[in-house]
Scaffold this active site. Structure first.
Site, PDB file in Angstrom:
ATOM      1  N   GLU A 116     -12.016  17.999   9.788  1.00 11.87           N
ATOM      2  CA  GLU A 116     -12.878  19.154   9.580  1.00 11.87           C
ATOM      3  C   GLU A 116     -13.136  19.960  10.848  1.00 11.87           C
ATOM      4  O   GLU A 116     -13.699  21.060  10.782  1.00 11.87           O
ATOM      5  CB  GLU A 116     -14.206  18.696   8.958  1.00 11.87           C
TER       6      GLU A 116
ATOM      7  N   GLU B  96      -5.882  -4.276   8.597  1.00 15.95           N
ATOM      8  CA  GLU B  96      -6.945  -4.307   9.604  1.00 15.95           C
ATOM      9  C   GLU B  96      -6.926  -5.578  10.444  1.00 15.95           C
ATOM     10  O   GLU B  96      -7.680  -5.688  11.416  1.00 15.95           O
ATOM     11  CB  GLU B  96      -8.317  -4.160   8.942  1.00 15.95           C
TER      12      GLU B  96
END
Length: 269
Positions: free
Chosen positions: A82, A113
């Site tokens: 953004e 992960e």
């Protein structure tokens, strides 16, 4: 890495959730959410310390990287993605990296992960250097991908920070500028996408927005460098020029078409 108490794993303050009426469930979640902003307020000094170090590097031509897995990784990608439309900065200035690669944005990648070496490998594909800053995001503070990435970045002389929701975690101990926000147990026990995720989102908003303000990407309180990528933003830009230059809407539209951005229209007329 598990020899400390994880607040994020503590039992919920609520029980028999499946027996709750809809309204009762919503009220309880909202009650818990109200605790998040208070918890974030308590760590503003930690956020400030990290941000001052990061802004210094950005002003020297450095970049900001977020690394995370699951919800934390997605939040980092959201915040990074953004920045260009909001502040008109290059896409590479703020980059979000998630364990498992872009496919993990929508769907969990099994065991991604758990690889302690992969984050550094992912960072090196961006030609990371000592000018840059790496922020690890992990509610638990134990995610191997994130902890390993922060340790490797620090070994290479790169400034490191983190956002975690457990105190005294391996991640916080590894980072130079840890942010440890304790939001308490989740409404659904262990579901750190809830309060922990909300806290992380709030802190990321604070980091990226304040950094961009410090870099001069806001004028007054207006997004003068925003990308004019749709009708809503074009309309907002026209309204900005009407107010800032005291012209009518047609003149503002003409200026915008001529210069391509609110800032350029303000500076060149």
């Amino acid at each position: 890495m598990e020899d400390f108490e994880k607040t994020t794993e503590q039992d919920s303050l609520y029980n028999n959730l499946e027996q709750m009426e809809v309204s009762e469930c919503l009220q309880a979640i909202n009650q818990e959410d109200q605790k998040v902003a208070i918890a974030v307020k308590k760590v503003i000094p930690q956020i400030e310390a990290l941000l001052k170090a990061a802004v210094k590097q950005l002003k020297l031509g450095g970049r900001l990287f977020y690394i995370g897995a699951g919800t934390s990784g997605r939040l980092g990608i959201l915040d990074a993605s953004e920045c260009p439309p909001t502040f008109g900065v290059p896409a590479e200035l703020v980059t979000g990296i998630i364990a498992g690669g872009d496919q993990a944005i929508r769907k969990a990648v099994e065991k991604a992960e758990d690889n302690q070496q992969q984050a550094w490998k992912d960072l090196t594909t961006h030609q990371i250097s000592e000018k840059d800053v790496v922020i690890g995001i992990a509610a638990s503070g134990t995610t191997p991908y994130v902890v390993g990435g922060i340790k490797d970045a620090k070994k290479h002389g790169i400034i490191t920070g983190c956002i975690t929701c457990n105190l005294n975690s391996p991640l916080a101990n590894a980072a130079q500028f840890p942010i440890e926000v304790n939001v308490g147990p989740e409404f659904v026990t262990g579901s750190s996408r809830m309060k922990a995720g909300t806290a992380q989102k709030m802190i990321l908003n604070m980091i990226s927005t304040t950094a961009m303000v410090q870099l001069g990407k806001v004028k007054g309180n207006k997004m003068v460098d925003m990308q004019l990528s749709n009708e809503k933003l074009n309309k907002r830009a026209i309204e900005m020029l009407v107010n800032l230059k005291n012209v009518d809407a047609q003149e503002a539209k003409n200026l915008l078409q001529k210069h391509g951005s609110v800032r350029k229209a303000l500076e060149n007329e």
